[in-house]
Design a protein around this motif. Structure first.
Motif, PDB file in Angstrom:
ATOM      1  N   MET A  40     -26.233  76.970 -89.692  1.00 29.61           N
ATOM      2  CA  MET A  40     -26.657  77.263 -88.506  1.00 29.61           C
ATOM      3  C   MET A  40     -28.328  77.106 -88.393  1.00 29.61           C
ATOM      4  O   MET A  40     -28.916  77.461 -89.423  1.00 29.61           O
ATOM      5  CB  MET A  40     -26.221  78.762 -87.793  1.00 29.61           C
ATOM      6  CG  MET A  40     -27.318  79.809 -87.542  1.00 29.61           C
ATOM      7  SD  MET A  40     -26.541  81.130 -87.094  1.00 29.61           S
ATOM      8  CE  MET A  40     -25.807  81.614 -88.543  1.00 29.61           C
ATOM      9  N   ARG A  41     -28.719  76.411 -87.183  1.00 31.04           N
ATOM     10  CA  ARG A  41     -30.274  76.314 -86.948  1.00 31.04           C
ATOM     11  C   ARG A  41     -31.002  77.537 -86.893  1.00 31.04           C
ATOM     12  O   ARG A  41     -30.390  78.385 -85.791  1.00 31.04           O
ATOM     13  CB  ARG A  41     -30.518  75.183 -86.134  1.00 31.04           C
ATOM     14  CG  ARG A  41     -29.872  73.890 -86.514  1.00 31.04           C
ATOM     15  CD  ARG A  41     -30.319  72.665 -85.457  1.00 31.04           C
ATOM     16  NE  ARG A  41     -29.597  71.568 -85.885  1.00 31.04           N
ATOM     17  CZ  ARG A  41     -29.603  70.356 -85.029  1.00 31.04           C
ATOM     18  NH1 ARG A  41     -30.346  70.434 -83.826  1.00 31.04           N
ATOM     19  NH2 ARG A  41     -29.191  69.409 -85.496  1.00 31.04           N
ATOM     20  N   SER A  96     -31.455  78.997 -83.210  1.00 32.20           N
ATOM     21  CA  SER A  96     -30.222  78.614 -82.591  1.00 32.20           C
ATOM     22  C   SER A  96     -29.882  79.648 -81.477  1.00 32.20           C
ATOM     23  O   SER A  96     -29.710  80.796 -81.750  1.00 32.20           O
ATOM     24  CB  SER A  96     -29.086  77.839 -83.216  1.00 32.20           C
ATOM     25  OG  SER A  96     -28.633  78.825 -84.126  1.00 32.20           O
ATOM     26  N   GLN A 120     -26.709  80.301 -81.776  1.00 34.28           N
ATOM     27  CA  GLN A 120     -25.519  80.842 -82.760  1.00 34.28           C
ATOM     28  C   GLN A 120     -26.476  81.882 -83.575  1.00 34.28           C
ATOM     29  O   GLN A 120     -25.624  83.228 -83.680  1.00 34.28           O
ATOM     30  CB  GLN A 120     -25.198  79.945 -83.554  1.00 34.28           C
ATOM     31  CG  GLN A 120     -23.856  79.010 -83.097  1.00 34.28           C
ATOM     32  CD  GLN A 120     -24.787  77.783 -82.474  1.00 34.28           C
ATOM     33  OE1 GLN A 120     -25.753  77.569 -82.745  1.00 34.28           O
ATOM     34  NE2 GLN A 120     -24.161  77.161 -81.682  1.00 34.28           N
ATOM     35  N   GLN A 151     -20.146  72.216 -83.429  1.00 38.35           N
ATOM     36  CA  GLN A 151     -21.653  73.019 -83.408  1.00 38.35           C
ATOM     37  C   GLN A 151     -22.433  72.888 -84.796  1.00 38.35           C
ATOM     38  O   GLN A 151     -23.314  72.795 -84.963  1.00 38.35           O
ATOM     39  CB  GLN A 151     -21.287  74.532 -83.469  1.00 38.35           C
ATOM     40  CG  GLN A 151     -20.909  74.875 -81.975  1.00 38.35           C
ATOM     41  CD  GLN A 151     -20.559  76.259 -81.769  1.00 38.35           C
ATOM     42  OE1 GLN A 151     -19.898  76.800 -82.566  1.00 38.35           O
ATOM     43  NE2 GLN A 151     -21.245  77.091 -80.737  1.00 38.35           N
ATOM     44  N   TYR A 152     -21.277  72.589 -85.723  1.00 38.25           N
ATOM     45  CA  TYR A 152     -22.235  72.895 -87.250  1.00 38.25           C
ATOM     46  C   TYR A 152     -21.829  71.587 -87.945  1.00 38.25           C
ATOM     47  O   TYR A 152     -22.917  71.225 -88.801  1.00 38.25           O
ATOM     48  CB  TYR A 152     -21.464  74.071 -88.013  1.00 38.25           C
ATOM     49  CG  TYR A 152     -21.634  75.623 -87.630  1.00 38.25           C
ATOM     50  CD1 TYR A 152     -22.935  75.825 -87.506  1.00 38.25           C
ATOM     51  CD2 TYR A 152     -20.753  75.984 -87.004  1.00 38.25           C
ATOM     52  CE1 TYR A 152     -23.433  76.938 -86.733  1.00 38.25           C
ATOM     53  CE2 TYR A 152     -21.074  77.415 -86.170  1.00 38.25           C
ATOM     54  CZ  TYR A 152     -22.203  77.942 -86.282  1.00 38.25           C
ATOM     55  OH  TYR A 152     -22.474  78.961 -85.583  1.00 38.25           O
TER      56      TYR A 152
END
Length: 104
Positions: A1-2, A5, A7, A60-61
């Motif tokens: 995950m960034r 982000s 998330q 998303q990932y």
């Protein structure tokens, strides 16, 4: 995950009133797994991504990873979701194959 982000913020702010202290610590620690694009690009060890073909996290990932790290192989396990992927024989086979091809 960034790093930074949505998330990451989600995991950092996850409410924990109805779950145990250990679970709260684990849930909030998920936010610490976020890394920057530079950190991702700096990884020098061999990596293979294994994901179920029905896993909702792909968009998303996995897709962003493929853009940033085209050198990382992505293995899709047929008829598998996020958690069911690890129960498929193909998952084990992909892990064994990766280990065999990256052992010195």
């Amino acid at each position: 995950m960034r790093e930074g982000s949505l998330q990451q913020r989600f995991w950092a702010r996850m409410p924990g009133r109805s779950i145990s202290t250990t679970t709260i610590s684990f849930v909030h620690a998920m936010a610490d797994l976020a890394i920057t694009e530079a950190e991702l690009k700096a990884i020098e060890i061999p990596v293979e991504v294994i994901v179920g073909d029905q896993d909702p996290i792909q968009k998303q990932y996995v897709e962003p990873l493929k853009e940033l790290r085209s050198d990382w192989n992505v293995v899709q396990i047929a008829d598998a979701g996020h958690l069911t992927c690890v129960f498929k024989p193909e998952f084990r086979d992909a892990v064994v194959s990766w280990i065999d091809s990256n052992s010195k």
